[in-house]
Motif scaffolding. Sequence first.
Motif, PDB file in Angstrom:
ATOM      1  N   UNK A 194       0.861  -1.186   0.000  1.00 29.57           N
ATOM      2  CA  UNK A 194       0.000   0.000   0.000  1.00 29.57           C
ATOM      3  C   UNK A 194       0.894   1.231   0.000  1.00 29.57           C
ATOM      4  N   UNK A 195       0.422   2.298  -0.598  1.00 29.15           N
ATOM      5  CA  UNK A 195       1.198   3.530  -0.622  1.00 29.15           C
ATOM      6  C   UNK A 195       2.409   3.476  -1.528  1.00 29.15           C
ATOM      7  N   UNK A 196       2.362   2.640  -2.551  1.00 24.30           N
ATOM      8  CA  UNK A 196       3.465   2.539  -3.504  1.00 24.30           C
ATOM      9  C   UNK A 196       3.642   3.877  -4.231  1.00 24.30           C
ATOM     10  N   UNK A 197       4.904   4.338  -4.383  1.00 18.12           N
ATOM     11  CA  UNK A 197       5.173   5.651  -4.974  1.00 18.12           C
ATOM     12  C   UNK A 197       5.894   5.505  -6.307  1.00 18.12           C
ATOM     13  N   UNK A 198       5.785   6.549  -7.109  1.00 18.02           N
ATOM     14  CA  UNK A 198       6.472   6.565  -8.402  1.00 18.02           C
ATOM     15  C   UNK A 198       7.978   6.583  -8.206  1.00 18.02           C
ATOM     16  N   UNK A 199       8.451   7.183  -7.107  1.00 14.01           N
ATOM     17  CA  UNK A 199       9.874   7.208  -6.818  1.00 14.01           C
ATOM     18  C   UNK A 199      10.408   5.784  -6.654  1.00 14.01           C
ATOM     19  N   UNK A 219       5.271   7.419 -20.595  1.00 14.66           N
ATOM     20  CA  UNK A 219       5.934   6.974 -19.375  1.00 14.66           C
ATOM     21  C   UNK A 219       7.072   7.926 -18.999  1.00 14.66           C
ATOM     22  N   UNK A 220       7.857   8.339 -19.998  1.00 14.26           N
ATOM     23  CA  UNK A 220       8.940   9.294 -19.746  1.00 14.26           C
ATOM     24  C   UNK A 220       8.385  10.600 -19.195  1.00 14.26           C
ATOM     25  N   UNK A 225       7.456  14.670 -15.080  1.00 11.55           N
ATOM     26  CA  UNK A 225       6.485  15.578 -14.466  1.00 11.55           C
ATOM     27  C   UNK A 225       6.552  15.538 -12.939  1.00 11.55           C
ATOM     28  N   UNK A 226       7.041  14.429 -12.390  1.00 11.77           N
ATOM     29  CA  UNK A 226       7.190  14.309 -10.933  1.00 11.77           C
ATOM     30  C   UNK A 226       8.604  14.653 -10.479  1.00 11.77           C
TER      31      UNK A 226
END
Length: 320
Positions: A194-199, A219-220, A225-226
């Motif tokens: 849970x709480x998986x991040x893009x980082x 995807x790039x 964007x983050x």
Amino acid sequence: MPDPRSDRFVRSHLKTRHLVLLVELGRHGSIMHAAQAANLTQPAASKLLGELEHALGVQLFERLPRGVAPTWYGQVLIRRAGAALAEMDAAHQEVMELLSGLRGRVDVGTVLTPSTRLVPEAVNLLKARHARVHVSISVDTSKILVQRLRAGELDLVVGRILDTGAAAELHFEPVTDEPHSLIARAGHPLAGRTGLTLDELARQGWILPPNGSILRDRLTALFLARGLEPPAETVETLALPVIAHLLTGSDMVVALPLELVQPYLQTGLLTVLPFDLGIRMDMYGIITRRHHQLSPGAESMLATMREVAALRYPKASSSI
């Protein structure tokens, strides 16, 4: 109204060997090699090229120290010459089909997702009705497939029109879009989190489509964007068997439509990671060339493709 100057050029100056030479020059970038491929002597090839440039009043190829390179005018002629020769091949095929019953060849291009269900189901239906029609299927990116369609190398494509400049030459019949999910092996360290991040995902190994594809670009853009660098550990492939083996044998992840990997999900080999990428691809559809008469075999392929699409994706296909 047709330009009479164009009519005079086609009727008075243009010969089949001009078209063959143009295609071979585009393929080989060398007058010597193009002449060999076109069964001409080099002087004869140079003379034919000179005739074309004189008749049109433009330079079609730049003469380089090693070979030739097409100018903008030359690129137009090469593409149109390829399409014209493909039309004559198709005419010959169509006559043979009419003489011996429906048979011949149809060349279909498709992007990855419809290659797993829509296209095979349409081919099976076609073969059930016309067993002697030979079907060739190419799987690639929309950009490459549409280029081949415009050049007359493919009869129809299931994909997307990305070049707005080419849209006027093409007819697009929408089928469906592609929501993408994040796929990994069963038992992946991030599965069930849970709480998986893009980082965290940026630090994973990724399986990606080639550069220039819509999904790769999106995807790039998602990572940038983050404020994140795109994943450094990557493998590029469109081959589904390779993707499946890479996933089951490693901790790599991939963004794919669920339709592509449903059998692997049902058997428990793969799983969907709990992260919404927010990526939906533009709608793909059936693409053909405007004002182009398909051969009987290709026309039957188009009809079965529409039939299967209407059954599988009734909401989108109702607008066809």
